[in-house]
Design a protein around this motif. Structure first.
Motif, PDB file in Angstrom:
ATOM      1  N   HIS A 127      19.823  80.454  17.061  1.00  0.00           N
ATOM      2  CA  HIS A 127      18.999  81.538  17.582  1.00  0.00           C
ATOM      3  C   HIS A 127      17.895  80.955  18.461  1.00  0.00           C
ATOM      4  CE1 HIS A 127      20.692  83.018  13.734  1.00  0.00           C
ATOM      5  NE2 HIS A 127      20.802  84.167  14.387  1.00  0.00           N
ATOM      6  N   GLU A 128      17.285  81.804  19.247  1.00  0.00           N
ATOM      7  CA  GLU A 128      16.161  81.365  20.072  1.00  0.00           C
ATOM      8  C   GLU A 128      15.052  80.812  19.168  1.00  0.00           C
ATOM      9  OE1 GLU A 128      14.917  84.470  22.682  1.00  0.00           O
ATOM     10  OE2 GLU A 128      16.806  84.478  23.828  1.00  0.00           O
ATOM     11  N   GLY A 129      14.523  79.668  19.543  1.00  0.00           N
ATOM     12  CA  GLY A 129      13.481  79.017  18.764  1.00  0.00           C
ATOM     13  C   GLY A 129      14.005  77.948  17.821  1.00  0.00           C
ATOM     14  N   ASP A 130      15.325  77.914  17.594  1.00  0.00           N
ATOM     15  CA  ASP A 130      15.887  76.919  16.678  1.00  0.00           C
ATOM     16  C   ASP A 130      15.797  75.515  17.264  1.00  0.00           C
ATOM     17  OD1 ASP A 130      16.507  78.779  14.786  1.00  0.00           O
ATOM     18  OD2 ASP A 130      18.661  78.793  15.152  1.00  0.00           O
ATOM     19  N   PRO A 131      15.581  74.510  16.399  1.00  0.00           N
ATOM     20  CA  PRO A 131      15.559  73.120  16.875  1.00  0.00           C
ATOM     21  C   PRO A 131      16.969  72.567  16.989  1.00  0.00           C
ATOM     22  CG  PRO A 131      15.103  73.164  14.524  1.00  0.00           C
ATOM     23  CD  PRO A 131      15.238  74.604  14.966  1.00  0.00           C
ATOM     24  N   VAL A 132      17.174  71.666  17.942  1.00  0.00           N
ATOM     25  CA  VAL A 132      18.467  71.007  18.127  1.00  0.00           C
ATOM     26  C   VAL A 132      18.231  69.539  18.469  1.00  0.00           C
ATOM     27  CG1 VAL A 132      19.859  73.009  18.783  1.00  0.00           C
ATOM     28  CG2 VAL A 132      18.503  71.841  20.522  1.00  0.00           C
ATOM     29  N   ASN A 133      19.143  68.688  18.020  1.00  0.00           N
ATOM     30  CA  ASN A 133      19.071  67.273  18.346  1.00  0.00           C
ATOM     31  C   ASN A 133      19.557  67.035  19.774  1.00  0.00           C
ATOM     32  OD1 ASN A 133      18.136  66.355  15.806  1.00  0.00           O
ATOM     33  ND2 ASN A 133      20.207  66.433  14.979  1.00  0.00           N
ATOM     34  N   ILE A 134      18.835  66.204  20.491  1.00  0.00           N
ATOM     35  CA  ILE A 134      19.177  65.892  21.880  1.00  0.00           C
ATOM     36  C   ILE A 134      19.396  64.389  22.022  1.00  0.00           C
ATOM     37  CG2 ILE A 134      18.454  65.983  24.290  1.00  0.00           C
ATOM     38  CD1 ILE A 134      18.886  68.739  23.002  1.00  0.00           C
ATOM     39  N   GLU A 135      20.556  64.019  22.560  1.00  0.00           N
ATOM     40  CA  GLU A 135      20.788  62.633  22.966  1.00  0.00           C
ATOM     41  C   GLU A 135      21.164  62.627  24.438  1.00  0.00           C
ATOM     42  OE1 GLU A 135      23.779  58.830  22.417  1.00  0.00           O
ATOM     43  OE2 GLU A 135      23.583  60.206  20.721  1.00  0.00           O
ATOM     44  N   THR A 136      20.357  61.959  25.245  1.00  0.00           N
ATOM     45  CA  THR A 136      20.602  61.897  26.677  1.00  0.00           C
ATOM     46  C   THR A 136      21.666  60.841  26.986  1.00  0.00           C
ATOM     47  OG1 THR A 136      18.783  60.314  26.952  1.00  0.00           O
ATOM     48  CG2 THR A 136      18.260  62.650  27.226  1.00  0.00           C
ATOM     49  N   ASP A 137      22.088  60.823  28.231  1.00  0.00           N
ATOM     50  CA  ASP A 137      23.124  59.888  28.671  1.00  0.00           C
ATOM     51  C   ASP A 137      22.612  58.450  28.539  1.00  0.00           C
ATOM     52  OD1 ASP A 137      25.049  58.405  29.995  1.00  0.00           O
ATOM     53  OD2 ASP A 137      25.291  59.857  31.614  1.00  0.00           O
ATOM     54  N   MET A 138      23.358  57.628  27.814  1.00  0.00           N
ATOM     55  CA  MET A 138      22.966  56.240  27.591  1.00  0.00           C
ATOM     56  C   MET A 138      22.806  55.471  28.900  1.00  0.00           C
ATOM     57  SD  MET A 138      25.036  53.339  25.423  1.00  0.00           S
ATOM     58  CE  MET A 138      25.166  54.437  24.015  1.00  0.00           C
ATOM     59  N   LEU A 139      23.682  55.720  29.875  1.00  0.00           N
ATOM     60  CA  LEU A 139      23.602  55.013  31.153  1.00  0.00           C
ATOM     61  C   LEU A 139      22.317  55.372  31.890  1.00  0.00           C
ATOM     62  CD1 LEU A 139      27.307  55.343  32.377  1.00  0.00           C
ATOM     63  CD2 LEU A 139      26.223  53.419  31.193  1.00  0.00           C
ATOM     64  N   ALA A 140      21.882  56.621  31.798  1.00  0.00           N
ATOM     65  CA  ALA A 140      20.648  57.024  32.478  1.00  0.00           C
ATOM     66  C   ALA A 140      19.451  56.270  31.927  1.00  0.00           C
ATOM     67  CB  ALA A 140      20.444  58.539  32.314  1.00  0.00           C
ATOM     68  N   ARG A 141      19.436  56.025  30.625  1.00  0.00           N
ATOM     69  CA  ARG A 141      18.315  55.311  30.025  1.00  0.00           C
ATOM     70  C   ARG A 141      18.260  53.864  30.501  1.00  0.00           C
ATOM     71  NH1 ARG A 141      19.173  56.596  23.818  1.00  0.00           N
ATOM     72  NH2 ARG A 141      21.253  57.212  24.508  1.00  0.00           N
ATOM     73  N   TYR A 142      19.414  53.225  30.584  1.00  0.00           N
ATOM     74  CA  TYR A 142      19.442  51.833  31.046  1.00  0.00           C
ATOM     75  C   TYR A 142      19.031  51.729  32.511  1.00  0.00           C
ATOM     76  CZ  TYR A 142      21.528  49.881  26.823  1.00  0.00           C
ATOM     77  OH  TYR A 142      21.738  49.454  25.541  1.00  0.00           O
ATOM     78  N   ILE A 143      19.536  52.644  33.340  1.00  0.00           N
ATOM     79  CA  ILE A 143      19.175  52.613  34.759  1.00  0.00           C
ATOM     80  C   ILE A 143      17.677  52.807  34.926  1.00  0.00           C
ATOM     81  CG2 ILE A 143      19.413  53.843  36.948  1.00  0.00           C
ATOM     82  CD1 ILE A 143      22.350  54.400  36.118  1.00  0.00           C
ATOM     83  N   TRP A 144      17.103  53.755  34.182  1.00  0.00           N
ATOM     84  CA  TRP A 144      15.654  53.984  34.267  1.00  0.00           C
ATOM     85  C   TRP A 144      14.889  52.724  33.872  1.00  0.00           C
ATOM     86  CZ3 TRP A 144      11.567  53.794  30.840  1.00  0.00           C
ATOM     87  CH2 TRP A 144      10.377  54.364  31.275  1.00  0.00           C
TER      88      TRP A 144
END
Length: 220
Positions: free
Chosen positions: A175-192
């Motif tokens: 539902h709106e307001g619910d928390p969710v786990n987020i994992e971003t793209d691993m390659l994006a983190r290394y490039i950054w």
């Protein structure tokens, strides 16, 4: 390693302090009849990689580090919640989603849920330090589900979910307001990381447009 293709859902029975410290999560789910799970293996629960400590036909228990408890939804969602489950991939498995480590970057919040034809669109707010790794048409894992980003801003992103994914994962019960786990793209983190000034022992280790050009990449 995981792919973000949810294999089944379960029910979070409890998350409580273990006898020797730390936390233990108990999950109720149907068994994997073709390949029973074993103590010590990794399993993603709503995208958080946990180590299984014991199992039965009715579910399993897994260890939860204090760090995992503090940075994921495992300390936020109530008992009885539906959770997504994926076992670690085998070398012979199809790579149906994207590279998912099971290491959650942040907890996001569902800002809106709307229908777009047959599909469901979610807008999810995230911390700005997480949003910098999110790009249009890139990949993101939401509660362990591999999704394609259809829009993004400074502190949010949007995804469209097909009916099968919406009905067969925990996302269909959100539902709106619910928390969710987020994992971003691993390659994006290394490039950054490589793009940061002073990366490595000295500034010579940072990646620059000049270095890309000298290596033969078409830089404009």
């Amino acid at each position: 390693m995981f792919t973000g293709i949810v294999q089944k859902t379960g029910i979070l029975n409890s998350v409580r302090r273990g006898a020797n410290g730390g936390f233990e999560a108990e999950i109720c789910c149907s068994p994997w009849e073709d390949d029973p799970y074993r103590p010590g293996e990794s399993i993603a629960v709503d995208g958080a990689c946990l180590t299984l400590v014991r199992g039965s036909d009715g579910g399993f228990a897994a260890d939860v580090l204090d760090e995992t408890y503090s940075v994921t939804t495992l300390g936020l969602i109530p008992p009885g919640s539906t959770v997504n489950l994926e076992r670690a991939m085998r070398p012979t498995d199809r790579f149906g989603g994207h590279i998912v480590a099971g290491h959650v970057d942040a907890v996001g919040r569902i800002a809106s849920i709307r229908r777009e034809g047959r599909d469901t669109a979610l807008r999810i707010t995230v911390p700005r330090e997480t949003a910098r790794f999110i790009v249009h048409k890139g990949s993101v894992a939401v509660d362990g589900t591999s999704l394609t980003i259809t829009g993004c801003g400074g502190d949010y992103f949007e995804v469209c979910i097909i009916p099968t994914t919406f009905s067969e994962t925990s996302l269909g019960s959100k539902h709106e307001g619910d928390p969710v786990n987020i994992e971003t793209d691993m390659l994006a983190r290394y490039i950054w990381k490589f793009m940061q000034p002073g990366h490595g022992e000295d500034s010579a280790g940072s990646l620059t447009l000049e270095k890309l050009a000298s290596a033969g990449f078409p830089v404009r």
